[in-house]
Scaffold this active site. Structure first.
Site, mmCIF file in Angstrom:
data_model
loop_
_atom_site.group_PDB
_atom_site.id
_atom_site.type_symbol
_atom_site.label_atom_id
_atom_site.label_comp_id
_atom_site.label_asym_id
_atom_site.label_seq_id
_atom_site.Cartn_x
_atom_site.Cartn_y
_atom_site.Cartn_z
ATOM 1 N N GLU A 197 -6.768 3.287 -5.854
ATOM 2 C CA GLU A 197 -7.953 3.699 -5.125
ATOM 3 C C GLU A 197 -8.320 5.062 -5.691
ATOM 4 O OE1 GLU A 197 -7.801 5.514 -1.333
ATOM 5 O OE2 GLU A 197 -9.612 4.530 -0.645
ATOM 6 N N ASP A 209 0.865 -1.174 0.000
ATOM 7 C CA ASP A 209 0.000 0.000 0.000
ATOM 8 C C ASP A 209 0.909 1.235 0.000
ATOM 9 O OD1 ASP A 209 -3.159 0.323 1.709
ATOM 10 O OD2 ASP A 209 -2.155 1.758 0.385
ATOM 11 N N HIS A 260 -10.382 -2.245 4.850
ATOM 12 C CA HIS A 260 -10.066 -1.575 6.119
ATOM 13 C C HIS A 260 -10.805 -0.257 6.293
ATOM 14 C CE1 HIS A 260 -7.756 0.499 3.181
ATOM 15 N NE2 HIS A 260 -7.442 1.408 4.061
ATOM 16 N N ASP A 261 -11.433 0.202 5.169
ATOM 17 C CA ASP A 261 -12.214 1.449 5.233
ATOM 18 C C ASP A 261 -13.705 1.182 5.371
ATOM 19 O OD1 ASP A 261 -10.182 3.187 2.767
ATOM 20 O OD2 ASP A 261 -10.087 3.198 4.964
ATOM 21 N N ASP A 296 -2.961 4.750 -2.790
ATOM 22 C CA ASP A 296 -3.935 5.348 -1.900
ATOM 23 C C ASP A 296 -4.417 6.707 -2.412
ATOM 24 O OD1 ASP A 296 -5.069 5.373 0.925
ATOM 25 O OD2 ASP A 296 -4.002 7.285 0.875
HETATM 26 O O1 TEU Z 1 -8.942 6.344 1.741
HETATM 27 C C1 TEU Z 1 -9.242 7.412 0.855
HETATM 28 C C2 TEU Z 1 -10.658 7.730 0.924
HETATM 29 O O2 TEU Z 1 -11.282 8.113 -0.010
HETATM 30 C C3 TEU Z 1 -11.258 7.617 2.265
HETATM 31 O O3 TEU Z 1 -11.508 8.925 2.716
HETATM 32 C C4 TEU Z 1 -12.533 6.845 2.196
HETATM 33 O O4 TEU Z 1 -13.438 7.541 1.365
HETATM 34 C C5 TEU Z 1 -13.044 6.794 3.608
HETATM 35 O O5 TEU Z 1 -12.043 6.168 4.378
HETATM 36 C C6 TEU Z 1 -14.331 5.998 3.671
HETATM 37 O O6 TEU Z 1 -14.772 6.127 5.011
HETATM 38 C C7 TEU Z 1 -7.545 6.084 1.795
HETATM 39 C C8 TEU Z 1 -7.291 4.913 2.741
HETATM 40 O O7 TEU Z 1 -7.934 3.743 2.236
HETATM 41 C C9 TEU Z 1 -7.817 5.277 4.107
HETATM 42 O O8 TEU Z 1 -7.649 4.177 5.018
HETATM 43 C C10 TEU Z 1 -7.021 6.470 4.610
HETATM 44 O O9 TEU Z 1 -7.553 6.867 5.858
HETATM 45 C C11 TEU Z 1 -7.108 7.644 3.600
HETATM 46 O O10 TEU Z 1 -6.871 7.248 2.253
HETATM 47 C C12 TEU Z 1 -6.019 8.660 3.914
HETATM 48 O O11 TEU Z 1 -4.777 8.101 3.558
#
Ligand code: TEU
Length: 581
Positions: A274, A113, A349-350, A215
């Site tokens: 992403e 990542d 994880h999100d 990311d």
């Molecule tokens: O997530 C990017 C993103 O778009 C997030 O704001 C997502 O929409 C949100 O987490 C949904 O609740 C990436 C990573 O996957 C995330 O874990 C990080 O917190 C974020 O970028 C900042 O690096």
């Protein structure tokens, strides 16, 4: 593991552009919560290394490893303070080298990542940049001199006041951060930044890393005039969505082409982008092979169909409509019908746990609905990205109080809600279903007090249901979710029709049954999924005819009137039939 199907390109002319990364199953591993080897309560690389046999037993082809670089962990590693070193809680570079070798020896590739939209505010570049306005690193970030007044509003996903600018007294300026104030956005318009990033990418590729999950990569380009985005613009031009605005920087594709030319083009690697804020009609701009930008992407469209229109991550009290679910994944399949290639996920994880969100985590339906969701993920025409723990049927932990949460997003939004004088009580109720923390609780290895994850105090509470939902218990049970997952990964890897086969949706208006075929040359399969907790009688649509005995059945019984082509599906029953010739 590559498909052991003997079919060749000649046999199956419909297969075009075969690539290893189209034919693997990606397993997303959240290192902080996977396995702790030294008792500090945090997962680490040696812990993962100790579980290589388990990982190999899953039949996966690659691991997407969430960030492991040095970080103060404001956002659990998505705030990098040194791209060339391993986070101290996770171990050392020697541990990394051992893990990479161990994975490769098991035939598993490693996709790291990589966060390059922003760094940690503790990264030396930012520490320098904030020292003075003429510091050599100043231009690595986005600054607004205070004498110009307040900067044009920008929303921050992780700021308790929602503000994407934070005032820095030393240089009497504001700096931009789309995420938390400890995650200042890099200025990609600065060539020196881009060169630093490409040099770092070479460092990891030269070590043998097989790719990057990039990311928030759609956000990296910013309009240096910092245009005002008023409420009317946001609503009318950007669909009321700051992600949509952030994903439209002026030089985005210029940078991605340069990134490809300077790095990916020199290695046999893959990128998974992403790309929040990007729509179906833009996806091929990122992943069409001729554009020489990125390889695969993942979208968020499926992650909105069960949400209320108002509130922060408020669930729709009525859940989601299967017809919406089918529409989203069918439309995204069509995006990549001829060019490009998609990915497919139901949790990460999100997101909260897929079982709780899209299946049914009540004990009566947990196992069968987890298997049904696994069947969907492993039979569509896209590279599946499977989140660790979902192969056990892990579910949301449903924390009761804010003190249980660890995620910067959840805590910031709790404070944002309080600052807005809204109801924290309602927010906490919503977070039981939708908070990111739900998917970050430690992996459940066995029924011992800390689920076999750590001998110390875990960094986040372990789900108490680990006493009966755990890997050890499921190893011994041939009908467990875990062994069903292994069966399905084996089937997908051995049947090119499940990887490259044409996808056709049937009975798209049915609100309980998701049914589709996969066809390739003379081969075909019909996948039938009952997404409901009710039994349903379903007629196999003409002219489809199937072989009498299914290849896969997530239940131990089958009610199939073969002559009439009628099935009576049990709740969450999943079936895969071979089409009759
Ligand atoms: O997530 C990017 C993103 O778009 C997030 O704001 C997502 O929409 C949100 O987490 C949904 O609740 C990436 C990573 O996957 C995330 O874990 C990080 O917190 C974020 O970028 C900042 O690096």
């Amino acid at each position: 593991m590559m498909p052991n199907n003997t079919a060749t390109q000649q046999d199956l002319p419909e297969i075009v552009n075969r690539e290893w990364w189209k034919e693997i199953i990606v397993y997303q591993l959240y290192p902080r919560s996977f396995k702790d080897s030294d008792g500090d309560g945090v997962g680490d690389l040696k812990g993962i290394l100790s579980k290589l046999d388990y990982l190999k037993s899953l039949g996966i082809g690659a691991i997407w490893l969430n960030p492991i670089y040095a970080s103060p962990n404001d956002d659990n590693g998505y705030d990098i303070s040194d791209y060339y070193n391993i986070m101290k809680e996770f171990g050392t570079m020697d541990d990394f080298d051992a893990l990479l070798k161990g994975l490769h020896d098991c035939g598993i590739r490693l996709i790291m990542d990589l966060v390059v939209n922003h760094t940690s505010d503790e990264h030396p570049w930012f520490v320098e940049a904030r020292k003075s306005r003429d510091n050599p690193f100043r231009d690595y970030y986005h600054w607004w001199p205070a004498e110009k007044g307040n900067p044009p509003p920008r929303f921050s996903f992780f700021d308790p006041h929602g503000s994407g600018w934070t005032y820095d007294e030393t240089t009497d300026s504001f700096y931009l951060h789309i995420f938390s104030k400890k995650q200042p956005d890099l200025n990609w318009e600065c060539e020196a930044v881009r060169k630093e990033i490409y040099k770092m990418m070479h460092f990891w590729f030269d070590k043998g890393v097989d790719g990057f999950r990039l990311d928030a990569i759609s956000y990296i380009s910013k309009d240096h005039s910092y245009p005002v985005v008023n409420k009317k613009d946001l609503k009318e031009k950007y669909r009321g969505d700051w992600s949509y605005f952030y994903a439209r920087g002026p030089h985005l594709h210029e940078y991605l082409k340069e990134m490809h030319r300077e790095t990916f083009n020199h290695y046999d690697v893959v990128t998974i982008a992403e790309i929040p804020g990007i729509q179906k009609n833009e996806a091929l701009l990122f992943v069409h092979a001729d554009r020489k930008e990125l390889h695969m992407m993942y979208h968020f469209e499926g992650m909105g169909i069960d949400r209320a229109s108002k509130g922060f991550k408020s669930p729709n009290p009525d859940g989601y409509k299967l017809t919406d679910f089918k529409r989203v994944y069918t439309e995204w399949d069509h995006v990549f019908e001829r060019e490009g290639w998609g990915t497919l996920y139901l949790g990460n994880h999100d997101q909260p746990r897929m079982l709780t969100r899209w299946g049914n985590d009540n004990p009566e339906f947990r196992s069968v609905s987890a298997k049904m969701l696994i069947t969907f993920l492993l039979t569509m025409r896209a590279t599946p990205i499977f989140y660790n723990g979902d192969e056990l049927g892990m579910r949301n932990i449903r924390f009761d109080k804010i003190e249980d949460y660890r995620d910067v997003e959840t805590i910031a939004m709790y404070n944002y809600i309080k600052n807005k004088k809204s109801s924290p009580k309602r927010f906490l109720q919503d977070m039981k279903l939708t908070a990111r923390d739900n998917s970050r609780t430690p992996f459940q290895w066995n029924a011992t007090p800390n689920a076999g994850f750590t001998t110390g105090k875990p960094w986040i509470t372990i789900n108490e249901d680990h006493v009966f939902v755990n890997q050890e218990a499921q190893e011994a049970d041939e009908n467990s979710v875990l062994n069903y997952f292994r069966k399905l990964t084996g089937l997908r890897q051995s049947e090119l029709v499940l990887i490259y086969g044409h996808y056709t949706l049937y009975d798209d208006d049915h609100q309980q049954v998701y049914a589709y075929t996969r066809t390739l040359g003379k081969q075909g399969m019909l996948i039938i999924l009952n997404f409901s907790k009710e039994p349903v009688t379903w007629h196999i649509p003409d002219p489809l005819m199937v072989k009498e005995t299914p290849l896969i059945n997530n239940e131990t019984s089958l009610q199939f009137n073969h002559q009439a082509n009628d099935l009576t599906l049990l709740p969450y029953q999943a079936l895969i039939f071979e089409l009759a010739p």
